[in-house]
Scaffold this active site. Structure first.
Site, PDB file in Angstrom:
ATOM      1  CG  PHE A   1      -2.006   1.049   1.111  1.00  0.00           C
ATOM      2  CD1 PHE A   1      -3.031   0.894   0.206  1.00  0.00           C
ATOM      3  CD2 PHE A   1      -1.972   2.182   1.892  1.00  0.00           C
ATOM      4  CE1 PHE A   1      -4.029   1.857   0.082  1.00  0.00           C
ATOM      5  CE2 PHE A   1      -2.960   3.156   1.774  1.00  0.00           C
ATOM      6  CZ  PHE A   1      -3.991   2.994   0.865  1.00  0.00           C
TER       7      PHE A   1
ATOM      8  CG  ASP B   1      -0.612  -2.432   6.804  1.00  0.00           C
ATOM      9  OD1 ASP B   1      -1.689  -2.730   7.353  1.00  0.00           O
ATOM     10  OD2 ASP B   1      -0.453  -1.372   6.153  1.00  0.00           O
TER      11      ASP B   1
ATOM     12  CE1 TYR C   1      -9.757   2.865   6.371  1.00  0.00           C
ATOM     13  CE2 TYR C   1      -8.792   3.813   8.355  1.00  0.00           C
ATOM     14  CZ  TYR C   1      -8.708   3.505   7.002  1.00  0.00           C
ATOM     15  OH  TYR C   1      -7.574   3.819   6.301  1.00  0.00           O
ATOM     16  CE  LYS C   2      -7.992  -0.720   4.790  1.00  0.00           C
ATOM     17  NZ  LYS C   2      -8.485   0.259   3.810  1.00  0.00           N
TER      18      LYS C   2
ATOM     19  NE  ARG D   1      -9.921  -2.795  -3.075  1.00  0.00           N
ATOM     20  CZ  ARG D   1      -9.339  -2.098  -2.109  1.00  0.00           C
ATOM     21  NH1 ARG D   1      -8.133  -2.427  -1.707  1.00  0.00           N
ATOM     22  NH2 ARG D   1      -9.927  -1.070  -1.563  1.00  0.00           N
TER      23      ARG D   1
END
Length: 426
Positions: free
Chosen positions: A133, A206, A231-232, A380
């Site tokens: 990322f 991560d 928050y995912k 995605r």
């Protein structure tokens, strides 16, 4: 699923037998929407609305500054950290919820660098993956530039394939994403960590795209440090505080590069010199965002009640169903699966490449199917086991087939203009 045609009725039958089916009612999934973007921002837990009201109107509105004591505003980073730690099988006193993933990654990498400078001086390389990322790469590069003592960031093209060849006696730290944000590829936490340690380096993970969707055991992993967002899949709300985990063996050696008052041994003594708190407390920095922190618990509560085996099994089943349906119904279109089929190598989202992916994703959104777009040319689709159903997957692929067969994505693409097609849908 194989090549056997699947019907919507068959998907509904699977939902009726789903041991996690009751959790959907705990989330405010908008009517008429198929939401396949929970790997970017999770759906609102219904309990969060009441909790936000309590914090804003009660604790803040009525309690004001007294709520630091009466509502225990100083406690959430550690209390929530213990809850995240249980979800990640991390061990007690190893995790806090605080700051952002980027800030926590900077702390972890800086601390790992300091440890290595003491234990293995002369190593000056941080290794990561080119497809990691972007913020992780920016943080690592920024730290290397800040150190300015010959430190460099070394990138490999494919961690699963190329990492071993990049590990030598110059490497101090390796930082990788457990699940690739683009492809959904899953790395083996334990075997990668062993290889990194065998080369004399420290391992920082991560977990942003795995926490809450992929079973984890940090206590067994052998890893040194880890970070991740809430928050995912953990449904804590947009921009909610992240978490940082540090193995017990490193905690008293963790040099906090952002030495704020919340990480002080005696924060209310207001002393002019910094003295780090013992254990996990030293990983805190400044005053915490209490309103945001208060919502983290509502998402965690549901995840802690769900059987992790059921969560993983459903995630994989939804992925298998999605891939099978796309290949059956959209096979004549220029779609390329980039997500591993192998369950041992797959996270909880599925990505397909299409030459006009952005326009297709926008056309799907207009039909109430929300996925997202990532460069280069990737569609995605996040598979969130607590509130996504098998019929949602069927409906999503039905819409995708209609968009591709009718060519309606072309109108969406022309309306967007050339450069817009390179922007991300989030």
């Amino acid at each position: 699923m194989g090549s056997v045609a699947v019907t919507r009725a068959a998907c509904a039958a699977l939902d009726a037998e789903d041991p996690l089916r009751g959790f959907r009612d705990e989330f405010a999934v908008p009517d008429g929407l198929v939401y396949l973007n929970g790997n970017s921002l999770g759906v609102l837990p219904r309990a969060a609305v009441q909790r936000a009201r309590e914090v804003v109107t009660g604790e803040w509105g009525d309690g004001l500054v007294r709520s630091w004591n009466t509502a225990g505003w100083f406690d959430p980073p550690r209390r929530l950290g213990e809850q995240v730690g249980r979800l990640l099988d991390a061990g007690e006193g190893t995790t806090v919820v605080t700051d952002s993933t980027s800030v926590n990654l900077f702390k972890a990498l800086a601390a790992a660098v300091r440890i290595q400078e003491e234990d293995r001086p002369g190593r000056r390389v941080i290794v990561s993956e080119r497809d990691n990322f972007p913020t992780d790469l920016y943080v690592a590069q920024g730290l290397a530039d800040l150190l300015d003592r010959g430190w460099t960031l070394r990138l490999v093209d494919d961690a699963a394939r190329d990492l071993a060849g990049a590990l030598d006696d110059t490497v101090a730290v390796v930082t990788l994403s457990h699940v690739s944000y683009r492809s959904g590829r899953l790395l083996d936490l334990e075997s990668v960590t062993r290889a990194v340690h065998a080369a004399g380096a420290l391992m920082v993970w991560d977990l942003s795209h795995s926490a809450g969707a992929v079973p984890l055991s940090l206590s067994r992993s052998g890893a040194d440090m880890a970070v991740g967002c809430t928050y995912k899949y953990l449904n804590a709300g947009p921009g909610a505080p992240a978490f940082i985990w540090v193995a017990h063996r490193h905690q008293d050696r963790f040099t906090q590069p952002l030495s704020g008052w919340w990480g002080h041994a005696r924060p209310f003594a207001m002393e002019p010199a910094y003295e780090p708190a013992g254990g996990i407390g030293r990983f805190l920095c400044g005053t915490q965002p209490i309103a945001s922190l208060s919502l983290v618990e509502t998402g965690l509560d549901a995840h802690l009640r769900a059987d992790p085996g059921h969560v993983r099994a459903k995630s994989l089943a939804l992925g298998d169903l999605f891939i099978s349906l796309v290949e059956q119904r959209c096979g004549r279109h220029p779609l390329t699966l980039v997500t591993p089929r192998d369950h041992r190598r797959r996270g909880s989202h599925v990505s397909f490449r299409h030459p006009h992916a952005y326009a297709v994703v926008r056309a799907l959104a207009a039909r109430g199917v929300v996925g997202d777009y990532r460069e280069p040319e990737l569609m995605r689709f996040g598979l969130t086991p607590l509130y996504l159903r098998h019929v949602d997957v069927w409906d999503a692929v039905d819409a995708l087939a209609e968009v591709l067969d009718s060519g309606s994505w072309e109108a969406a693409g022309s309306a967007l203009g050339g450069l817009r097609e390179r922007e991300a849908v989030t």
